[in-house]
Enzyme design. Structure first.
Site, mmCIF file in Angstrom:
data_model
loop_
_atom_site.group_PDB
_atom_site.id
_atom_site.type_symbol
_atom_site.label_atom_id
_atom_site.label_comp_id
_atom_site.label_asym_id
_atom_site.label_seq_id
_atom_site.Cartn_x
_atom_site.Cartn_y
_atom_site.Cartn_z
ATOM 1 C CB SER A 138 59.011 23.731 108.722
ATOM 2 O OG SER A 138 59.680 22.583 108.844
ATOM 3 C CE LYS A 141 62.340 24.366 107.418
ATOM 4 N NZ LYS A 141 61.890 23.225 108.459
ATOM 5 C CB SER A 324 59.593 22.060 104.989
ATOM 6 O OG SER A 324 60.107 22.426 106.114
#
Length: 493
Positions: A138, A141, A324
């Site tokens: 993640s 991102k 997240s």
């Protein structure tokens, strides 16, 4: 005898000195050049003798002016060419003595990669495979957010629209890529505070329907669902399908509500296999129910009956980063690809996102983008890219401060404040680590900013990849706390 090679400039000296009286005149008659030389020498000798005698007998004579014609010319001044300057000697790098080598060797980190940079000077303080592109989980991102800020801008809002259908009594529910649109009542916030609500949209449609003489007094009987703004497939092929049922990822469709969660109030909630159908049923209920629901596309130039908009990109980014949220990340990635003109499918992301990131002046060579959330193992980003990007985020260049404001904070905010993060001795760094967490089955990651104990600001990215378990998180927290303790004295040894 004369030397056969003699050119006449000199004679036999023995002849001259043997008969100085009788032969003197005849010698110089025969050798006129010798006379010139010899006579000149005699005159010089006589003049020199006279000068000595006169000098002894007379007072100091007045100096005789020198004729101008005999003056020597003044030499022309010349400037010597400059010597080449020696090359500048590079400043010696300071000797750093604070090592985290033992922490980097923790077996819980499996295949470890990482880089730490002094955010002010740009000097790389620590590097373990920092130039190698690898899966990010993640942490990706961060790139999705930076690309969205560049292409969409912080104020962009996704719009959901309802237009008049092609047949009597028909309206078309057109998805504009707002995956946060909520079926909760207005004033009752879903997991996405500030989201648009279906009841607001339905009220607009009913008012416009009654205001139109052509439709006033007649019921809305059918609802067409248009989700064509995003292309198929709705599920990225490299994703594990269990992520849908575990509640971490929906199918990515341009028309859906609450990220297609079973519970609109819970971040982790099982998703359905038909997000478009769930959205259509929820909107039909708001319009009074009993409608014939179909799939299709809106007629060109159809009259708009109502529209609602998502929260701005600046808000969406912070919601995506702090906990997240995969849904918002995929929404932002797809909208970035569409607005940049690269396409409306997953395959468009690999061109759209790196292209958008080029505006920040950081080399994107080697970056591979398979999705916007980081769930895919096929994503690849070197830790060195993240340390450079985070320098710009920390400096709030352009609109990148939005990302800094959305980062989890150790012990205080978001996914770094959970009960299993920065505990025990690692709690010394509470409040000092602002970073994006990452987790997939094959890796744990963390990247962001460390405000170190000595006052130095560091940017960092660490990956624990391969055969990892949940305790990799604690190993990552431990080495990150090591960066905090070392600060600018962090050694690469």
């Amino acid at each position: 005898m004369r030397n056969p090679d003699d050119d006449g400039t000199s004679g036999d000296v023995t002849d001259v000195t043997a008969t100085p009286r009788a032969g003197f005149g005849s010698f110089f008659r025969r050798h006129p050049r010798a006379w010139a030389i010899g006579g000149g020498a005699l005159v010089f000798a006589l003049l020199g003798t006279g000068a000595v005698v006169a000098g002894a007998a007379a007072p100091e004579p007045s100096p005789t002016p020198v004729a101008a014609a005999s003056a020597s010319p003044t030499p022309t001044a010349t400037t010597p060419p400059p010597r080449p300057a020696p090359a500048a000697v590079p400043a010696a790098s300071r000797l750093r003595t604070c090592s985290v080598a033992d922490l980097a060797a923790d077996p819980r980190l499996a295949d470890f990669q990482g880089q730490v940079v002094n955010a002010t000077t740009g000097e790389v303080l620590f590097d373990r495979g920092g130039q190698t592109p690898s899966r990010t989980a993640s942490v990706l991102k961060l790139l999705t957010s930076a690309a969205a800020l560049q292409v969409l801008g912080p104020d962009y809002r996704a719009t959901t629209t309802v237009v008049k259908g092609a047949t009597p009594g028909s309206v078309v529910f057109v998805g504009g890529g707002d995956l946060t649109l909520s079926r909760t009542p207005s004033g009752d916030e879903s997991v996405y505070p500030g989201a648009a609500h279906l009841d607001d949209l339905a009220a607009q449609v009913e008012a416009a329907w009654e205001a139109d003489p052509a439709t006033a007094g007649t019921p809305i009987t059918s609802l067409v669902l248009d989700s064509s703004y995003f292309a198929d497939p709705a599920w990225e092929p490299s994703w594990n399908r269990k992520e849908l049922f575990d509640g971490y990822m929906p199918e990515i469709t341009a028309l859906q509500v609450d990220g297609d969660r079973d519970s609109p109030y819970d971040s982790t909630s099982e998703r359905s296999e038909d997000p478009v159908g769930r959205a259509g049923e929820a909107f039909a209920d708001e319009l009074g129910g009993g409608l014939d629901i179909q799939r299709g596309t809106a007629p060109a130039g159809a009259a708009v009956l109502g529209q609602v908009q998502s929260a701005p990109v600046s808000t969406l980014i912070q919601q995506a980063l702090v906990v997240s949220d995969n849904t918002i990340a995929e929404m932002l990635a797809r909208l970035t690809a569409i607005v940049s003109g690269d396409g409306n499918s997953f395959s468009a992301l690999n061109s759209a996102i790196p292209k958008a990131l080029q505006a920040y002046g950081i080399d994107t060579t080697g970056i591979v983008i398979a999705d916007g959330s980081g769930l895919s193992d096929n994503n690849a980003v070197p830790p060195s890219y993240l340390t450079q990007l985070m320098r710009k985020v920390n400096a709030r260049e352009g609109t990148l401060g939005v990302i800094l404001d959305g980062l989890p904070i150790s012990g205080e905010k978001g996914s770094l404040s959970y009960s299993d993060r920065f505990t025990g001795a690692n709690s010394d760094a509470d409040g000092a680590v602002w970073a994006k967490t990452g987790w997939i089955d094959t890796g744990y990651t963390l990247a962001g900013v460390v405000y170190a104990q000595d006052g130095t600001t560091l940017t960092f990215a660490v990956y624990a990849l391969g055969d990892v378990s949940d305790d990799a998180k604690q190993a990552i927290d431990t080495i990150t706390t090591g960066f905090w303790r070392c600060g600018d004295n962090l050694s690469n040894n």
